[in-house]
Design a protein around this motif. Structure first.
Motif, short mmCIF file in Angstrom:
data_model
loop_
_atom_site.label_atom_id
_atom_site.label_comp_id
_atom_site.label_asym_id
_atom_site.label_seq_id
_atom_site.Cartn_x
_atom_site.Cartn_y
_atom_site.Cartn_z
N ASP A 189 18.15 -5.39 -7.76
CA ASP A 189 17.34 -4.19 -8.00
C ASP A 189 17.97 -3.33 -9.09
O ASP A 189 17.27 -2.84 -9.99
CB ASP A 189 17.22 -3.38 -6.71
N LYS A 190 19.31 -3.21 -9.07
CA LYS A 190 19.99 -2.35 -10.03
C LYS A 190 19.93 -2.92 -11.44
O LYS A 190 19.73 -2.17 -12.42
CB LYS A 190 21.46 -2.18 -9.62
N TRP A 191 20.08 -4.24 -11.57
CA TRP A 191 20.19 -4.85 -12.89
C TRP A 191 19.00 -5.73 -13.23
O TRP A 191 19.09 -6.59 -14.12
CB TRP A 191 21.49 -5.66 -12.99
N ALA A 192 17.86 -5.51 -12.57
CA ALA A 192 16.67 -6.32 -12.84
C ALA A 192 16.27 -6.27 -14.31
O ALA A 192 15.79 -7.27 -14.87
CB ALA A 192 15.51 -5.87 -11.96
N HIS A 193 16.49 -5.12 -14.95
CA HIS A 193 16.11 -5.00 -16.36
C HIS A 193 17.02 -5.81 -17.27
O HIS A 193 16.70 -5.98 -18.45
CB HIS A 193 16.14 -3.52 -16.77
N ARG A 194 18.13 -6.34 -16.73
CA ARG A 194 19.03 -7.18 -17.52
C ARG A 194 19.16 -8.58 -16.92
O ARG A 194 20.11 -9.30 -17.22
CB ARG A 194 20.39 -6.51 -17.67
N LEU A 195 18.18 -8.97 -16.10
CA LEU A 195 18.19 -10.31 -15.53
C LEU A 195 17.95 -11.34 -16.62
O LEU A 195 16.98 -11.25 -17.37
CB LEU A 195 17.12 -10.44 -14.45
N ILE A 196 18.83 -12.35 -16.68
CA ILE A 196 18.70 -13.41 -17.67
C ILE A 196 18.29 -14.72 -17.01
O ILE A 196 17.39 -15.42 -17.48
CB ILE A 196 20.02 -13.60 -18.45
N THR A 197 18.94 -15.07 -15.89
CA THR A 197 18.60 -16.31 -15.21
C THR A 197 18.94 -16.17 -13.73
O THR A 197 19.49 -15.15 -13.30
CB THR A 197 19.32 -17.51 -15.85
N THR A 198 18.59 -17.20 -12.96
CA THR A 198 18.74 -17.13 -11.51
C THR A 198 19.41 -18.38 -10.96
O THR A 198 19.29 -19.46 -11.54
CB THR A 198 17.37 -16.98 -10.81
N HIS A 199 20.11 -18.20 -9.84
CA HIS A 199 20.59 -19.30 -9.01
C HIS A 199 20.05 -19.03 -7.61
O HIS A 199 20.68 -18.32 -6.82
CB HIS A 199 22.12 -19.34 -8.98
N PHE A 200 18.90 -19.60 -7.30
CA PHE A 200 18.28 -19.35 -6.00
C PHE A 200 18.72 -20.43 -5.01
O PHE A 200 18.57 -21.63 -5.25
CB PHE A 200 16.75 -19.36 -6.11
N SER A 201 19.26 -19.97 -3.88
CA SER A 201 19.60 -20.85 -2.77
C SER A 201 19.69 -19.97 -1.53
O SER A 201 19.48 -18.76 -1.59
CB SER A 201 20.93 -21.57 -3.02
N ASP A 202 19.99 -20.59 -0.39
CA ASP A 202 20.05 -19.85 0.87
C ASP A 202 21.40 -20.10 1.54
O ASP A 202 22.15 -20.99 1.14
CB ASP A 202 18.90 -20.28 1.79
N THR A 203 21.68 -19.29 2.55
CA THR A 203 22.95 -19.37 3.27
C THR A 203 22.73 -19.19 4.75
O THR A 203 21.75 -18.55 5.17
CB THR A 203 23.94 -18.31 2.75
N ASP A 204 23.65 -19.72 5.53
CA ASP A 204 23.61 -19.51 6.98
C ASP A 204 24.32 -18.23 7.38
O ASP A 204 24.40 -17.90 8.56
CB ASP A 204 24.22 -20.71 7.72
N GLY A 205 24.85 -17.51 6.40
CA GLY A 205 25.57 -16.27 6.68
C GLY A 205 27.04 -16.49 7.00
O GLY A 205 27.77 -15.52 7.18
N GLN A 206 27.46 -17.74 7.05
CA GLN A 206 28.84 -18.05 7.40
C GLN A 206 29.64 -18.62 6.23
O GLN A 206 30.84 -18.40 6.12
CB GLN A 206 28.86 -19.08 8.55
N GLY A 207 28.96 -19.36 5.35
CA GLY A 207 29.67 -20.00 4.25
C GLY A 207 28.78 -20.15 3.03
O GLY A 207 27.56 -19.96 3.10
#
Length: 274
Positions: A189-207
């Motif tokens: 949210d803070k740096w959306a105006h400077r977003l260049i690319t993404t690494h989308f993945s998910d986590t179990d919250g542990q690792g």
């Protein structure tokens, strides 16, 4: 399908968790439906280990894939903040070489980690000067540097605040965000105006498991609300299989279907950013 859905490309990591030759991995990525990929520049990639990294962009082109970015190795990232000039200079020179490599091979983006681990050295002016220098050299070479959120955002926030160059921006990693942040989605949210690319993945919250999106605890509605609708880059997946016995073709088919669903969510939810 809306026009924005139709024009937003889909991509995935060239090293997606299987010990296969790069040319084979790239061919499977293309066959699964993806149009983009990104390359790992560390020793985990055998062609890098054997000093044949110069062959990698051509392999992607031969497979019919566009290379969204090259991912720099991060093992020595804390050297950006070393109190030893020799260590800072060595890492700066390594990244200057990568900028030249990407410029030579028409790869327009490099993803960098700015720290490693949970207790990096404190930021300082000399480290900021390295990022200013790298950003200026990248701009001259026609390359942009996307700085990835990892275990914390103090150093990242400082760099983006103090070095306001168009050639420096954010690589948003959703798994890192939801694993390590007490206010997930805030960095996007803070740096959306400077977003260049993404690494989308998910986590179990542990690792740092890097599951496919929608398999773990990430709040994808919250990510979508922070995601800038003006972003033109591909929806880029950085995931490995939960079950390493799953055939790579099946995993990539799952990844592609997940990327389609994620693209739908990112471009269809109400979003104040234009």
């Amino acid at each position: 399908m809306t026009s924005s859905e139709a024009t937003t490309s889909l991509g995935t990591f060239a090293w997606f968790g299987y010990q296969l030759p790069l040319a084979k991995r790239l061919k499977l990525i293309k066959q699964s439906g993806f149009s983009h990929t990104f390359l790992w520049m560390g020793s985990l990639e055998p062609l890098v280990e054997s000093d044949r990294a110069h062959e990698m962009p051509g392999m992607a082109a031969d497979a019919g894939l566009a290379v969204d970015h090259a991912h720099a190795t991060y093992e020595n990232a804390n050297a950006f903040w070393s109190d030893k000039p020799s260590e800072r200079d060595a890492l700066a020179n390594e990244n200057l070489e990568l900028i030249e490599y990407c410029s030579r091979h028409s790869i327009s983006c490099i993803v960098l980690h700015v720290t490693k681990g949970s207790t990096p050295p404190p930021p300082h002016a000399q480290g900021l000067e390295i990022f200013r220098r790298l950003g200026e050299e990248a701009a001259d070479a026609g390359v942009v540097l996307a700085l990835e959120n990892t275990r914390g955002t103090n150093h990242l926030d400082l760099i983006l605040s103090e070095v306001p160059l168009d050639s420096l921006g954010l690589c948003y990693d959703s798994s890192h965000d939801y694993l390590h942040s007490s206010t997930p989605s805030a960095v996007l949210d803070k740096w959306a105006h400077r977003l260049i690319t993404t690494h989308f993945s998910d986590t179990d919250g542990q690792g740092d498991v890097h599951w496919l999106p929608m398999k773990g605890i990430v709040d994808w509605d919250a990510v979508s609300r922070a995601y800038p609708t003006s972003h033109q880059g591909p929806v880029m997946i950085e995931a490995v299989p939960q079950d390493r016995a799953q055939p790579p073709t099946e995993f990539l088919a799952d990844a592609y279907e997940t990327a389609i669903k994620l693209r739908e969510k990112l471009v269809s939810l109400p979003n104040c950013r234009e």
